[in-house]
Scaffold this motif. Structure first.
Motif, PDB file in Angstrom:
ATOM      1  N   ARG A  66     -37.342  90.140  64.653  1.00  0.00           N
ATOM      2  CA  ARG A  66     -37.365  89.567  65.996  1.00  0.00           C
ATOM      3  C   ARG A  66     -38.438  90.065  66.913  1.00  0.00           C
ATOM      4  O   ARG A  66     -39.134  89.411  67.471  1.00  0.00           O
ATOM      5  N   MET A  67     -38.534  91.315  66.783  1.00  0.00           N
ATOM      6  CA  MET A  67     -39.642  91.934  67.764  1.00  0.00           C
ATOM      7  C   MET A  67     -40.882  91.600  67.013  1.00  0.00           C
ATOM      8  O   MET A  67     -41.701  91.558  68.188  1.00  0.00           O
ATOM      9  N   THR A  68     -40.997  91.616  65.955  1.00  0.00           N
ATOM     10  CA  THR A  68     -42.505  91.298  65.467  1.00  0.00           C
ATOM     11  C   THR A  68     -42.560  89.740  65.768  1.00  0.00           C
ATOM     12  O   THR A  68     -43.696  89.361  66.301  1.00  0.00           O
ATOM     13  N   GLU A  69     -41.707  88.831  65.898  1.00  0.00           N
ATOM     14  CA  GLU A  69     -42.034  87.397  66.328  1.00  0.00           C
ATOM     15  C   GLU A  69     -42.416  87.291  67.717  1.00  0.00           C
ATOM     16  O   GLU A  69     -43.334  86.589  68.212  1.00  0.00           O
ATOM     17  N   ALA A  70     -41.869  88.356  68.572  1.00  0.00           N
ATOM     18  CA  ALA A  70     -42.028  88.462  70.051  1.00  0.00           C
ATOM     19  C   ALA A  70     -43.410  88.848  70.333  1.00  0.00           C
ATOM     20  O   ALA A  70     -44.074  88.546  70.991  1.00  0.00           O
ATOM     21  N   GLN A  71     -43.735  89.825  69.408  1.00  0.00           N
ATOM     22  CA  GLN A  71     -45.025  90.522  69.591  1.00  0.00           C
ATOM     23  C   GLN A  71     -46.320  89.559  69.180  1.00  0.00           C
ATOM     24  O   GLN A  71     -47.111  89.351  69.971  1.00  0.00           O
ATOM     25  N   ARG A  72     -46.037  88.727  68.150  1.00  0.00           N
ATOM     26  CA  ARG A  72     -46.798  87.657  67.735  1.00  0.00           C
ATOM     27  C   ARG A  72     -46.893  86.561  68.932  1.00  0.00           C
ATOM     28  O   ARG A  72     -48.155  86.244  69.249  1.00  0.00           O
ATOM     29  N   TRP A  73     -45.887  86.296  69.506  1.00  0.00           N
ATOM     30  CA  TRP A  73     -45.893  85.187  70.511  1.00  0.00           C
ATOM     31  C   TRP A  73     -46.761  85.840  71.704  1.00  0.00           C
ATOM     32  O   TRP A  73     -47.599  85.165  72.437  1.00  0.00           O
ATOM     33  N   VAL A  74     -46.284  87.446  72.012  1.00  0.00           N
ATOM     34  CA  VAL A  74     -47.057  87.707  73.271  1.00  0.00           C
ATOM     35  C   VAL A  74     -48.718  88.037  72.982  1.00  0.00           C
ATOM     36  O   VAL A  74     -49.351  87.603  73.835  1.00  0.00           O
ATOM     37  N   ASP A  75     -49.198  87.939  71.520  1.00  0.00           N
ATOM     38  CA  ASP A  75     -50.431  88.127  71.420  1.00  0.00           C
ATOM     39  C   ASP A  75     -51.016  86.819  71.475  1.00  0.00           C
ATOM     40  O   ASP A  75     -52.359  86.673  72.049  1.00  0.00           O
ATOM     41  N   GLU A  76     -50.423  85.707  71.105  1.00  0.00           N
ATOM     42  CA  GLU A  76     -51.055  84.405  71.302  1.00  0.00           C
ATOM     43  C   GLU A  76     -50.927  84.225  72.684  1.00  0.00           C
ATOM     44  O   GLU A  76     -52.182  83.481  73.089  1.00  0.00           O
ATOM     45  N   GLN A  77     -50.220  84.419  73.572  1.00  0.00           N
ATOM     46  CA  GLN A  77     -50.408  84.350  74.810  1.00  0.00           C
ATOM     47  C   GLN A  77     -51.599  85.059  75.596  1.00  0.00           C
ATOM     48  O   GLN A  77     -52.336  84.676  76.491  1.00  0.00           O
ATOM     49  N   VAL A  78     -51.529  86.266  75.257  1.00  0.00           N
ATOM     50  CA  VAL A  78     -52.696  86.979  75.750  1.00  0.00           C
ATOM     51  C   VAL A  78     -54.136  86.543  75.103  1.00  0.00           C
ATOM     52  O   VAL A  78     -54.980  86.349  76.239  1.00  0.00           O
ATOM     53  N   GLY A  79     -54.163  85.940  74.185  1.00  0.00           N
ATOM     54  CA  GLY A  79     -55.475  85.444  73.518  1.00  0.00           C
ATOM     55  C   GLY A  79     -55.522  83.975  74.359  1.00  0.00           C
ATOM     56  O   GLY A  79     -56.921  83.769  74.994  1.00  0.00           O
ATOM     57  N   LEU A  80     -54.922  83.200  74.620  1.00  0.00           N
ATOM     58  CA  LEU A  80     -54.921  82.127  75.445  1.00  0.00           C
ATOM     59  C   LEU A  80     -55.202  82.531  76.786  1.00  0.00           C
ATOM     60  O   LEU A  80     -56.261  81.834  77.210  1.00  0.00           O
ATOM     61  N   TRP A  81     -54.457  83.452  77.598  1.00  0.00           N
ATOM     62  CA  TRP A  81     -54.838  83.634  78.900  1.00  0.00           C
ATOM     63  C   TRP A  81     -56.193  84.427  79.025  1.00  0.00           C
ATOM     64  O   TRP A  81     -56.869  84.178  80.020  1.00  0.00           O
ATOM     65  N   THR A  82     -56.395  85.314  78.197  1.00  0.00           N
ATOM     66  CA  THR A  82     -57.825  85.831  78.326  1.00  0.00           C
ATOM     67  C   THR A  82     -58.770  84.905  78.436  1.00  0.00           C
ATOM     68  O   THR A  82     -59.831  84.967  79.029  1.00  0.00           O
ATOM     69  N   THR A  83     -58.815  83.837  77.396  1.00  0.00           N
ATOM     70  CA  THR A  83     -60.011  83.010  77.145  1.00  0.00           C
ATOM     71  C   THR A  83     -60.224  82.282  78.678  1.00  0.00           C
ATOM     72  O   THR A  83     -60.827  81.943  79.133  1.00  0.00           O
ATOM     73  N   THR A  84     -58.749  81.735  79.131  1.00  0.00           N
ATOM     74  CA  THR A  84     -58.717  81.014  80.432  1.00  0.00           C
ATOM     75  C   THR A  84     -59.057  81.818  81.503  1.00  0.00           C
ATOM     76  O   THR A  84     -59.930  81.338  82.234  1.00  0.00           O
ATOM     77  N   LEU A  85     -58.751  82.906  81.686  1.00  0.00           N
ATOM     78  CA  LEU A  85     -59.117  83.909  82.669  1.00  0.00           C
ATOM     79  C   LEU A  85     -60.662  84.205  82.542  1.00  0.00           C
ATOM     80  O   LEU A  85     -61.409  84.343  83.798  1.00  0.00           O
ATOM     81  N   ASP A  86     -61.113  84.402  81.403  1.00  0.00           N
ATOM     82  CA  ASP A  86     -62.808  84.467  81.392  1.00  0.00           C
ATOM     83  C   ASP A  86     -63.377  83.354  81.850  1.00  0.00           C
ATOM     84  O   ASP A  86     -64.335  83.623  82.505  1.00  0.00           O
ATOM     85  N   ALA A  87     -62.777  82.142  81.355  1.00  0.00           N
ATOM     86  CA  ALA A  87     -63.716  81.036  82.023  1.00  0.00           C
ATOM     87  C   ALA A  87     -63.609  80.997  83.682  1.00  0.00           C
ATOM     88  O   ALA A  87     -64.541  80.671  84.196  1.00  0.00           O
ATOM     89  N   LEU A  88     -62.292  81.429  84.131  1.00  0.00           N
ATOM     90  CA  LEU A  88     -62.223  81.240  85.510  1.00  0.00           C
ATOM     91  C   LEU A  88     -63.234  82.175  86.023  1.00  0.00           C
ATOM     92  O   LEU A  88     -63.800  81.922  87.091  1.00  0.00           O
ATOM     93  N   ASP A  89     -63.291  83.589  85.552  1.00  0.00           N
ATOM     94  CA  ASP A  89     -64.007  84.636  86.051  1.00  0.00           C
ATOM     95  C   ASP A  89     -65.637  83.970  86.289  1.00  0.00           C
ATOM     96  O   ASP A  89     -66.456  84.277  87.243  1.00  0.00           O
ATOM     97  N   THR A  90     -66.131  83.382  85.072  1.00  0.00           N
ATOM     98  CA  THR A  90     -67.227  82.655  85.042  1.00  0.00           C
ATOM     99  C   THR A  90     -67.600  81.783  86.205  1.00  0.00           C
ATOM    100  O   THR A  90     -68.503  81.787  86.598  1.00  0.00           O
TER     101      THR A  90
END
Length: 80
Positions: free
Chosen positions: A42-66
């Protein structure tokens, strides 16, 4: 418990119940006590979900920064 961790025993019990109910921990009765263990899968599943969210938000926030930099640059050029 409070002296060592700064949290009361009832608060620890509540936290453990939440973890157990969410599937992150399991417990086994041992007399009048309960022994808890984390569920690694379950901890691995949670980490996978967090990693997906970080990837999504990193791309979105990078675009906002631009876009913010473009807006600042355009405003600066208009002032000149």
């Amino acid at each position: 418990m409070r002296a060592e961790f700064g949290i009361s025993q009832p608060a620890v019990s509540n936290h453990l119940k939440v973890l157990r109910d969410a599937g992150f921990a399991q417990s086994v009765a041992a007399g009048s006590r309960r022994i808890y263990a984390l569920r690694g899968e379950r901890m691995t599943e949670a980490q996978r979900w967090v990693d997906e969210q970080v990837g999504l938000w990193t791309t979105t926030l990078d675009a906002l920064d631009t876009e913010l930099h473009r807006g600042r640059r355009a405003a600066s050029e208009e002032e000149s």
